[in-house]
Design a protein around this motif. Structure first.
Motif, PDB file in Angstrom:
ATOM      1  N   SER A  18     -18.977  22.148   3.372  1.00 36.14           N
ATOM      2  CA  SER A  18     -20.017  21.358   2.678  1.00 36.14           C
ATOM      3  C   SER A  18     -20.777  20.272   3.802  1.00 36.14           C
ATOM      4  N   GLY A  19     -19.895  19.666   4.721  1.00 37.92           N
ATOM      5  CA  GLY A  19     -20.456  18.973   5.856  1.00 37.92           C
ATOM      6  C   GLY A  19     -20.734  17.568   5.559  1.00 37.92           C
ATOM      7  N   LEU A  20     -20.413  17.161   4.133  1.00 41.61           N
ATOM      8  CA  LEU A  20     -21.070  15.993   3.291  1.00 41.61           C
ATOM      9  C   LEU A  20     -19.819  15.079   2.947  1.00 41.61           C
ATOM     10  N   ALA A  21     -18.750  15.763   2.981  1.00 45.51           N
ATOM     11  CA  ALA A  21     -17.512  15.021   2.400  1.00 45.51           C
ATOM     12  C   ALA A  21     -16.457  15.282   3.660  1.00 45.51           C
ATOM     13  N   PRO A  22     -15.513  14.143   3.750  1.00 41.63           N
ATOM     14  CA  PRO A  22     -14.324  13.965   4.485  1.00 41.63           C
ATOM     15  C   PRO A  22     -13.572  15.114   4.325  1.00 41.63           C
ATOM     16  N   GLN A  23     -12.439  15.252   4.795  1.00 40.21           N
ATOM     17  CA  GLN A  23     -11.502  16.204   4.903  1.00 40.21           C
ATOM     18  C   GLN A  23     -10.725  16.128   3.434  1.00 40.21           C
ATOM     19  N   ALA A  24     -10.395  17.251   2.729  1.00 42.20           N
ATOM     20  CA  ALA A  24      -9.890  17.277   1.405  1.00 42.20           C
ATOM     21  C   ALA A  24      -8.601  16.589   1.515  1.00 42.20           C
ATOM     22  N   ARG A  25      -8.315  15.899   0.207  1.00 42.22           N
ATOM     23  CA  ARG A  25      -7.354  15.104  -0.067  1.00 42.22           C
ATOM     24  C   ARG A  25      -6.332  15.958  -0.946  1.00 42.22           C
ATOM     25  N   ALA A  26      -6.937  16.833  -1.740  1.00 39.52           N
ATOM     26  CA  ALA A  26      -6.322  17.809  -2.690  1.00 39.52           C
ATOM     27  C   ALA A  26      -7.144  19.072  -2.923  1.00 39.52           C
ATOM     28  N   GLU A  27      -6.372  20.165  -3.273  1.00 37.61           N
ATOM     29  CA  GLU A  27      -6.998  21.338  -3.517  1.00 37.61           C
ATOM     30  C   GLU A  27      -6.801  21.871  -4.867  1.00 37.61           C
TER      31      GLU A  27
END
Length: 416
Positions: A18-27
């Protein structure tokens, strides 16, 4: 140059960032249609882990797993009269869900009520006994429409699930699914938007087996996206369909079959994909498209040339979705393929069934006029037949319809 959202999609890796949100914390992993029928019946009952093949580690690595339960899981029961096939698993098939485990089952589909209210009630009880949350159907309209909100690693996930309410299965005065009411879906999204970091909308709808969404479904998903969804997932087509972005919101129109065996040699009915969504409190950080094939014994991840060919095909049915005109032209390609002969054959089939089994024939005809997918198909095609434009679709749209509806799966050793 107009941005389509596809700029962030790496077709080689099957990943969108996305480029709009930080690195994922969960999947979160979202899977499509699951029904322990035909070739999968005995496997799911006896060795439930085996049916997933090498998709099982992918599923287990996620922090939340969501699947579309496309049948009742119940004991002896009589099937209802309905337009299409009827499906039912047995109570022991619940092991096929707990073995993964799936934490959430979406129920808004056209088969969960195939064996009536009591089998449906038994299914809900069974899910509850095995700590599987459900959404999209219930014993009354309020329960059917109620969103599910749960927490994963400190992230609040809201799930809204609806379908076309095919065969008049939408909850009215009693049990049923969250049916075709896009305004109510938008209200549900807005109602949980302030309480959820991520809103996932899952819809079971559209026309089966074709490569593209009908325009009415694309319009519905646009409204759902604009209401505040972060990710929209579709199934019911039983074949893989493309990806669209509406104001940055990813829409995956059709994931194909999952644990759902069809007795056919057609290629696209034996292919599907998982969607793995990386999430954080700020939003959706990435999507992974994970393709697999469906064999009579298990699923199997695609690798090498097969994986590359899958993404090449997915790209071909994705690019036209970037503009409304492309969606309309793609739909016209299917109408051209169906044509006058398709109507003649379908009507003959319904009339023959009316003679042979009147209740079944009546259910088939009722569904043609009461359900969006059939009604929109018939009205649009008949209008084009009347104004003489049925055969005027772009050749690319017609060719893709032919490919998706007729291409056979290569036999072992044959070129792909």
């Amino acid at each position: 140059m107009t941005k389509t959202g596809l700029e962030g999609l790496d077709w080689g890796r099957g990943r969108w960032v996305s480029g709009l949100a930080p690195q994922a914390r969960a999947e979160i992993v979202i899977a499509a249609d699951w029904a322990p029928i035909r070739a999968f019946d005995d496997i799911v009952a006896r060795t439930p882990e085996a049916v997933y093949g090498d998709t099982l580690p992918v599923l287990r690595a996620a922090d939340l797993r969501v699947v579309n339960l496309e049948c009742a899981l119940a004991g002896d029961a009589a099937a209802v009269w309905k337009s299409g096939s009827v499906f039912k698993g047995r109570p022991e098939h619940i092991r096929g869900l707990t073995a993964v485990p799936f934490e959430v089952a979406t129920l808004a589909n056209n088969h969960v009520l195939d064996y009536g209210t009591e089998a449906f009630r038994e299914t809900l009880k069974l899910l509850g006994e095995h700590s599987i949350r459900f959404v999209g159907a219930g014993m009354n309209p309020e329960e059917a429409r109620r969103p599910l909100v749960l927490e994963v690693k400190g992230i609040r996930i809201g799930i809204v699930n609806f379908s076309e309410g095919e065969d008049l299965t939408a909850a009215g005065d009693g049990p049923g699914v969250f049916g075709w009411d896009v305004g109510a879906v938008a209200e549900s999204i807005r109602a949980i938007r302030s309480d959820a970091d991520i809103v996932l909308v899952v819809c079971h709808g559209g026309v089966e087996y074709i490569p593209f969404p009908p325009p009415y479904l694309a319009e519905a998903f646009r409204r759902v996206s604009e209401a505040g969804a972060d990710l929209v997932i579709g199934h019911h087509a039983h074949v893989p369909q493309g990806i669209q972005f509406v104001n940055g919101v990813p829409i995956c129109y059709g994931l194909g079959n999952f644990v759902f065996w069809q007795e056919t040699g057609l290629l696209y009915r034996k292919l599907g994909y998982l969607v793995k969504a990386g999430v954080c409190r700020e939003g959706l950080s990435h999507l992974d498209i994970i393709p697999y094939g469906i064999g009579p014994g298990s699923l199997g991840l695609l690798h090498g040339d097969e994986r590359a060919q899958f993404f090449e095909a997915l790209k071909r049915v994705t690019l036209p979705l970037a503009e409304p005109a492309g969606i309309a032209e793609a739909w016209h390609g299917f109408l051209r393929y169906y044509g006058i002969k398709g109507f003649r054959d379908e009507m003959a089939m319904i009339l023959a069934k009316m003679d042979e089994e009147p209740a079944k024939g009546a259910a088939m005809l009722r569904n043609r006029v009461a359900t969006m997918q059939h009604r929109e198909h018939w009205v649009d095609a008949m209008t084009r037949i009347m104004d003489g434009t049925i055969d005027d679709s772009p050749q690319w749209a017609y060719d893709l319809a032919v490919e998706w509806l007729t291409r056979k799966r290569p036999a072992p050793g044959e070129p792909r």
